[in-house]
Design an enzyme around this catalytic site. Structure first.
Site, PDB file in Angstrom:
ATOM      1  NE  ARG A 180      -8.668  -7.307   3.334  1.00  0.00           N
ATOM      2  CZ  ARG A 180      -7.690  -8.119   2.953  1.00  0.00           C
ATOM      3  NH1 ARG A 180      -6.506  -8.022   3.454  1.00  0.00           N
ATOM      4  NH2 ARG A 180      -7.925  -9.043   2.048  1.00  0.00           N
ATOM      5  N   PRO A 181     -14.342  -4.985   5.853  1.00  0.00           N
ATOM      6  CG  PRO A 181     -16.170  -3.900   4.906  1.00  0.00           C
ATOM      7  CD  PRO A 181     -14.666  -3.911   4.903  1.00  0.00           C
ATOM      8  CG  MET A 182     -15.630 -10.420   7.435  1.00  0.00           C
ATOM      9  SD  MET A 182     -15.419 -11.852   8.500  1.00  0.00           S
ATOM     10  CE  MET A 182     -16.408 -13.107   7.732  1.00  0.00           C
ATOM     11  CG  ASP A 183     -20.572  -5.367   4.455  1.00  0.00           C
ATOM     12  OD1 ASP A 183     -19.335  -5.534   4.299  1.00  0.00           O
ATOM     13  OD2 ASP A 183     -21.268  -4.742   3.644  1.00  0.00           O
ATOM     14  NE  ARG A 236      -9.691  -9.699   5.838  1.00  0.00           N
ATOM     15  CZ  ARG A 236     -10.767  -9.183   6.354  1.00  0.00           C
ATOM     16  NH1 ARG A 236     -10.707  -8.423   7.399  1.00  0.00           N
ATOM     17  NH2 ARG A 236     -11.941  -9.411   5.820  1.00  0.00           N
ATOM     18  CB  CYS A 275      -5.597  -6.127   7.605  1.00  0.00           C
ATOM     19  SG  CYS A 275      -5.900  -5.754   5.894  1.00  0.00           S
ATOM     20  CG  ASP A 293      -3.514  -9.207  -4.231  1.00  0.00           C
ATOM     21  OD1 ASP A 293      -3.832  -8.280  -3.464  1.00  0.00           O
ATOM     22  OD2 ASP A 293      -3.944 -10.371  -4.098  1.00  0.00           O
ATOM     23  NE  ARG A 341       0.352 -12.669   4.958  1.00  0.00           N
ATOM     24  CZ  ARG A 341      -0.333 -11.700   4.354  1.00  0.00           C
ATOM     25  NH1 ARG A 341       0.005 -10.443   4.527  1.00  0.00           N
ATOM     26  NH2 ARG A 341      -1.365 -11.974   3.596  1.00  0.00           N
ATOM     27  CE  LYS A 387      -1.471 -14.581  -0.373  1.00  0.00           C
ATOM     28  NZ  LYS A 387      -2.768 -14.204   0.231  1.00  0.00           N
ATOM     29  CG  ASN A 388      -5.124 -14.995  -2.807  1.00  0.00           C
ATOM     30  OD1 ASN A 388      -4.583 -15.183  -1.716  1.00  0.00           O
ATOM     31  ND2 ASN A 388      -5.196 -13.807  -3.378  1.00  0.00           N
TER      32      ASN A 388
HETATM   33  C1  UD1 Z   1      -8.925 -11.464  -1.608  1.00  0.00           C
HETATM   34  C2  UD1 Z   1      -7.485 -11.880  -1.704  1.00  0.00           C
HETATM   35  C3  UD1 Z   1      -6.558 -10.669  -1.659  1.00  0.00           C
HETATM   36  C4  UD1 Z   1      -6.974  -9.643  -2.711  1.00  0.00           C
HETATM   37  C5  UD1 Z   1      -8.470  -9.325  -2.611  1.00  0.00           C
HETATM   38  C6  UD1 Z   1      -8.954  -8.440  -3.754  1.00  0.00           C
HETATM   39  C7  UD1 Z   1      -7.493 -14.048  -0.660  1.00  0.00           C
HETATM   40  C8  UD1 Z   1      -7.081 -14.898   0.497  1.00  0.00           C
HETATM   41  N1  UD1 Z   1      -7.173 -12.763  -0.595  1.00  0.00           N
HETATM   42  O1  UD1 Z   1      -9.097 -10.844  -0.325  1.00  0.00           O
HETATM   43  O2  UD1 Z   1      -5.232 -11.111  -1.912  1.00  0.00           O
HETATM   44  O3  UD1 Z   1      -6.233  -8.465  -2.518  1.00  0.00           O
HETATM   45  O4  UD1 Z   1      -9.234 -10.538  -2.653  1.00  0.00           O
HETATM   46  O5  UD1 Z   1      -8.669  -9.014  -4.969  1.00  0.00           O
HETATM   47  O6  UD1 Z   1      -8.046 -14.536  -1.633  1.00  0.00           O
HETATM   48  N2  UD1 Z   1     -15.658  -5.913   1.098  1.00  0.00           N
HETATM   49  C9  UD1 Z   1     -16.776  -5.410   1.693  1.00  0.00           C
HETATM   50  N3  UD1 Z   1     -17.569  -6.257   2.424  1.00  0.00           N
HETATM   51  C10 UD1 Z   1     -17.293  -7.572   2.571  1.00  0.00           C
HETATM   52  C11 UD1 Z   1     -16.131  -8.094   1.955  1.00  0.00           C
HETATM   53  C12 UD1 Z   1     -15.338  -7.241   1.214  1.00  0.00           C
HETATM   54  O7  UD1 Z   1     -17.067  -4.230   1.582  1.00  0.00           O
HETATM   55  O8  UD1 Z   1     -18.031  -8.297   3.243  1.00  0.00           O
HETATM   56  C13 UD1 Z   1     -14.799  -5.018   0.305  1.00  0.00           C
HETATM   57  C14 UD1 Z   1     -13.368  -4.934   0.883  1.00  0.00           C
HETATM   58  O9  UD1 Z   1     -13.311  -3.968   1.910  1.00  0.00           O
HETATM   59  C15 UD1 Z   1     -12.588  -4.540  -0.339  1.00  0.00           C
HETATM   60  C16 UD1 Z   1     -13.315  -5.264  -1.470  1.00  0.00           C
HETATM   61  O10 UD1 Z   1     -14.606  -5.588  -0.973  1.00  0.00           O
HETATM   62  O11 UD1 Z   1     -12.692  -3.158  -0.552  1.00  0.00           O
HETATM   63  C17 UD1 Z   1     -12.632  -6.527  -1.942  1.00  0.00           C
HETATM   64  O12 UD1 Z   1     -12.427  -7.377  -0.842  1.00  0.00           O
HETATM   65  P1  UD1 Z   1     -12.470  -8.962  -1.004  1.00  0.00           P
HETATM   66  O13 UD1 Z   1     -12.637  -9.302  -2.446  1.00  0.00           O
HETATM   67  O14 UD1 Z   1     -13.428  -9.525  -0.044  1.00  0.00           O
HETATM   68  O15 UD1 Z   1     -11.001  -9.352  -0.550  1.00  0.00           O
HETATM   69  P2  UD1 Z   1     -10.572 -10.629   0.252  1.00  0.00           P
HETATM   70  O16 UD1 Z   1     -11.411 -11.795  -0.116  1.00  0.00           O
HETATM   71  O17 UD1 Z   1     -10.422 -10.291   1.685  1.00  0.00           O
END
Ligand code: UD1
Length: 421
Positions: free
Chosen positions: A121-124, A92, A116, A304, A396, A22-23
């Protein structure tokens, strides 16, 4: 709403095949935007999240056609650069269109994904990296608006090795002018799969799987055919299914190196794990030993798989300590597992599980994807019947989970709106 009914205490035995990851599929589908014409993806799992991503691509103007597990994405009709709130709410990971849309159109507008079920889960990190590449970002009225007259290569150091940020930045960088370095990049195998796909399109990406990824921008990309790697989390879930039912299962279509942290943990718990070239055999007799688990970015133990391991740890003779280092709120399964007799106490990011001899069947509800998987596993081992509601969350990420487990001897039935399926 569909539900699963599971009659517990059935030893799983036989052979099971893992679907495509999936990922990997989600970012690779969005990366299809970047080429010119058609891309063909093989071994695509027909699961809810992938269907939503197909809907996202169609909304943008691509055509997506399925033939079994082969998907053909034709992007010649691509015209829109905006993802609505309703699509973003459905999934997401729709935010993974940001990088490719910027690469192709120099602009994108997506609804802010917000929090979520498992954390804020920020996007910074996505935003910081894009800004360094010359993208102007505005956040207003729940939308993220991104625009760049020209994308330029940049030297980016991520504060956390975010999988999504690494993917978005990699996809934005392939068509940027000059070289991009992503430092402290996520090292998950899905990044390597994305790199291979992008290079198949004609991109110049090196280093995925390591903590520095280098992308030399090119002027344009073409078409390719690509086979998605096997889903290591699905494989890990089946490994726990074999262990928790004291079964004997051969899991086919895996990449052994991707399974190392999970295999090591199961072995530590006394489970017999024999890795083959592209399969793994898992055998268990007796109760597992208690082990401690700390989730970490790859190659550490995956977050996961944390809920599924908690189900297994529920049946040990000792006490295990589980530390969740990735997401702040990933214990939604705990209340449901408690209904099945699991003895667990949570303090902050730590869960302490005291093993019991047997689990009870119960009425429970899947609150998110992996939480749902942990309930299925607990249900397979429970003394009596378990009913899991809201299995849309399980759909999902797992393709035909009930069918696959029935073939291994489980008594699991899907009750759909229209009756048994
Ligand atoms: C992906 C996976 C999800 C998995 C996760 C961690 C997909 C579609 N999903 O989610 O199944 O659980 O990796 O292995 O591939 N963070 C920040 N700032 C950011 C982005 C992330 O602080 O801009 C933090 C998040 O809050 C979290 C950590 O980084 O604590 C990991 O998140 P991230 O690796 O980004 O997860 P996803 O890509 O959303």
């Amino acid at each position: 709403m569909d539900k699963y009914v599971i009659a517990g205490r059935k030893r799983l035995e036989g052979v099971i095949r893992v679907s495509g990851a999936k990922n990997s599929t989600l970012p690779i589908l969005t990366a299809c935007i970047l080429g010119r014409g058609c891309c063909v993806l093989e071994d695509v799992p027909r699961i809810q999240d992938v269907l939503v991503m197909a809907e996202v691509l169609e909304h943008l103007g691509c055509s997506v056609t399925w033939e079994g597990n082969r998907v053909r994405v034709d992007n010649t009709g691509l015209k829109l650069t905006e993802i609505s709130e309703s699509l973003m709410r459905k999934m997401r990971a729709s935010n993974l269109v940001l990088g490719p849309l910027l690469g192709i159109f120099g602009q994108a507008k997506i609804a802010s994904p917000g929090g979520c079920a498992i954390g804020s889960r920020p996007m910074d990190q996505h935003i910081k990296g894009l800004q360094l590449m010359g993208v102007e970002i505005k956040e207003k009225s729940g939308f993220i608006m991104a625009k760049a007259s020209k994308l330029r290569g940049a030297d980016i150091h991520l504060d956390v090795p975010s999988v999504g940020a690494t993917e978005n930045l990699m996809m934005a960088a392939v068509l940027a002018e000059g070289t991009t370095l992503i430092r402290n990049a996520a090292r998950e195998p899905e990044l390597v799969d994305l790199q291979n796909f992008l290079n198949g399109l004609g991109a110049k990406v090196r280093g995925a799987g390591l903590d520095i990824i280098r992308i030399d921008g090119v002027r344009q990309l073409s078409e390719t055919t690509h086979t998605i790697i096997p889903d290591r989390i699905e494989a890990g879930t089946h490994m726990v299914a074999a262990a928790i039912t004291q079964g004997d299962v051969e899991i086919q279509n895996i990449i052994p190196e991707h399974m190392e942290s999970i295999s090591a943990k199961l072995r530590e718990a006394g489970v017999e794990v024999t890795l083959g070239e592209d399969s793994v055999r898992v055998r268990a007799t007796g109760r597992p030993s208690a082990v401690d688990i700390r989730t970490l970015p790859y190659p550490g133990f995956p977050t996961d798989m944390q809920p599924q391991m908690m189900a297994l740890m529920a049946l040990t003779e000792g006490t295990s300590v589980i530390s969740e280092s990735i997401f702040e709120n990933r214990y939604k399964h705990v209340d449901e597992l408690r209904r099945m007799g699991v003895r667990v106490r949570v303090e902050g990011r730590v869960a302490v599980v005291k093993g019991v001899e047997a689990l009870d069947g119960a009425f429970v509800e899947a609150t998110d994807l992996r939480a749902g998987a942990s309930l299925v596993l607990a249900g397979l081992a429970a003394e009596d019947a378990t009913i899991i509601e809201n299995i849309v969350h399980i759909d999902r990420g797992y393709e035909n989970l009930d069918v696959k487990y029935r073939e291994l001897g489980a008594k699991i039935t899907r009750i759909s709106h229209g009756g048994v399926r």
